[in-house]
Write a protein that holds these residues in place. Structure first.
Motif, PDB file in Angstrom:
ATOM      1  N   LEU A  18     -91.176 -28.038  16.207  1.00 30.10           N
ATOM      2  CA  LEU A  18     -91.301 -29.489  16.113  1.00 30.10           C
ATOM      3  C   LEU A  18     -90.928 -30.171  17.424  1.00 30.10           C
ATOM      4  CD1 LEU A  18     -90.006 -30.276  12.518  1.00 30.10           C
ATOM      5  CD2 LEU A  18     -92.267 -29.547  13.294  1.00 30.10           C
ATOM      6  N   ASP A  19     -90.156 -29.479  18.261  1.00 32.46           N
ATOM      7  CA  ASP A  19     -89.840 -30.031  19.576  1.00 32.46           C
ATOM      8  C   ASP A  19     -91.092 -30.160  20.431  1.00 32.46           C
ATOM      9  OD1 ASP A  19     -90.015 -27.239  19.546  1.00 32.46           O
ATOM     10  OD2 ASP A  19     -88.646 -26.983  21.230  1.00 32.46           O
ATOM     11  N   ARG A  20     -92.103 -29.351  20.140  1.00 34.82           N
ATOM     12  CA  ARG A  20     -93.356 -29.384  20.899  1.00 34.82           C
ATOM     13  C   ARG A  20     -94.437 -30.195  20.194  1.00 34.82           C
ATOM     14  NH1 ARG A  20     -95.806 -23.641  21.831  1.00 34.82           N
ATOM     15  NH2 ARG A  20     -93.698 -23.387  22.651  1.00 34.82           N
ATOM     16  N   GLY A  22     -94.048 -32.283  17.332  1.00 34.62           N
ATOM     17  CA  GLY A  22     -93.652 -33.580  16.800  1.00 34.62           C
ATOM     18  C   GLY A  22     -93.436 -33.602  15.307  1.00 34.62           C
ATOM     19  N   ASP A  23     -94.384 -33.076  14.535  1.00 32.77           N
ATOM     20  CA  ASP A  23     -94.217 -33.023  13.084  1.00 32.77           C
ATOM     21  C   ASP A  23     -95.008 -31.845  12.525  1.00 32.77           C
ATOM     22  OD1 ASP A  23     -96.941 -33.857  12.825  1.00 32.77           O
ATOM     23  OD2 ASP A  23     -96.331 -35.952  12.854  1.00 32.77           O
ATOM     24  N   LYS A 159     -84.953 -26.356  17.870  1.00 35.07           N
ATOM     25  CA  LYS A 159     -86.403 -26.521  18.021  1.00 35.07           C
ATOM     26  C   LYS A 159     -86.903 -27.780  17.319  1.00 35.07           C
ATOM     27  CE  LYS A 159     -88.716 -22.571  17.585  1.00 35.07           C
ATOM     28  NZ  LYS A 159     -89.162 -21.308  16.938  1.00 35.07           N
ATOM     29  N   GLY A 160     -85.977 -28.645  16.913  1.00 37.44           N
ATOM     30  CA  GLY A 160     -86.388 -29.915  16.340  1.00 37.44           C
ATOM     31  C   GLY A 160     -86.262 -30.024  14.839  1.00 37.44           C
TER      32      GLY A 160
END
Length: 250
Positions: A18-20, A22-23, A159-160
């Motif tokens: 999700l860090d890359r 977004g969702d 990683k989000g």
């Protein structure tokens, strides 16, 4: 030219990267691009196709109605291995690989490095390198591959996403969790009350503490649910370091 696989397989889509992306919706869209350039005659195998074209009856795996092998002939542990075997067998048969060759491959396949890799048994304790488990879904599969008595080493770089998805597996199978890296505090918050949570200064301390606490018949499992970039070049380097630490216990 555009990437066009003759056969493309999607096993699942779980929250990750999700860090890359977004969702989860954007991540799912990126995964589905594997099918984007396929045309007539190509094979697009998603979980629905795998479920429809493979079956398990009486302990026997069949593809398109053709029995391949008994499940107890598959050497790897974990319920998720059956999902992988069904998809791999279907892909192979769809592209013309003989049934006998598919069955032989499934019987002989002994796994890959860093994915539920059994490193050693020391004083009755099994040490397992699952460094490839860099997200929650993979770590859940790793933990659930054992009936209980798991001393899990969790953590690394964030990683989000969160770690609440680990709770049920940790509560059911783990005797303790040793938390390392950047994700320590988020893990501690998300898993509070699920099992004893012990913060460690790094992988070395986590392995040492877990080895002291583990009893014969139990498991020390590196299944981080995180990336490795806060302390290692990649998950492979992390797994290699875990192996070396275990060898030092022998």
């Amino acid at each position: 030219s555009a990437f066009r696989p003759e056969c493309a397989v999607l096993l699942n889509v779980e929250e990750d990267h999700l860090d890359r992306h977004g969702d989860v919706a954007a991540y799912r869209e990126a995964k589905l691009r594997i099918f984007a350039n396929q045309g007539p005659g190509d094979h697009a195998l998603d979980p629905t196709a795998t479920a429809a074209e493979t079956s398990v009856t009486g302990g026997v795996l069949s593809v398109r109605g053709e029995p391949l092998l008994a499940l107890d002939e598959i050497r790897l542990r974990g319920a998720h291995i059956l999902e992988n075997a069904r998809a791999a067998a279907l892909a192979a048969r769809a592209t013309g690989v003989p049934a006998e060759a598919v069955a032989l491959a499934l019987r002989k396949f002994a796994g890959v490095a860093h994915r539920l890799e059994e490193v050693a048994t020391v004083d009755g304790v099994l040490y397992v390198n699952d460094s490839k488990a860099t997200n929650v879904a993979s770590a859940v599969k790793g933990i659930e591959a054992f009936e209980g008595g798991v001393h899990a080493i969790l953590g690394g770089s964030l990683k989000g996403g969160g770690f609440a998805g680990l709770r049920d597996a940790v509560e059911a199978r783990c005797r303790a969790c040793h938390l390392i890296g950047e994700a320590q505090e988020r893990l501690a918050a998300d898993l509070a009350g699920a099992a004893p949570l012990l913060r460690a200064g790094g992988l070395e301390e986590a392995v040492a503490r877990a080895s002291e606490a583990a009893l014969p018949g139990e498991v020390v499992l590196l299944s981080p649910a995180c990336a490795s970039y806060d302390a290692f070049r990649d998950y492979e380097e992390r797994g290699e370091h875990f192996r070396a630490l275990v060898r030092g216990l022998e």
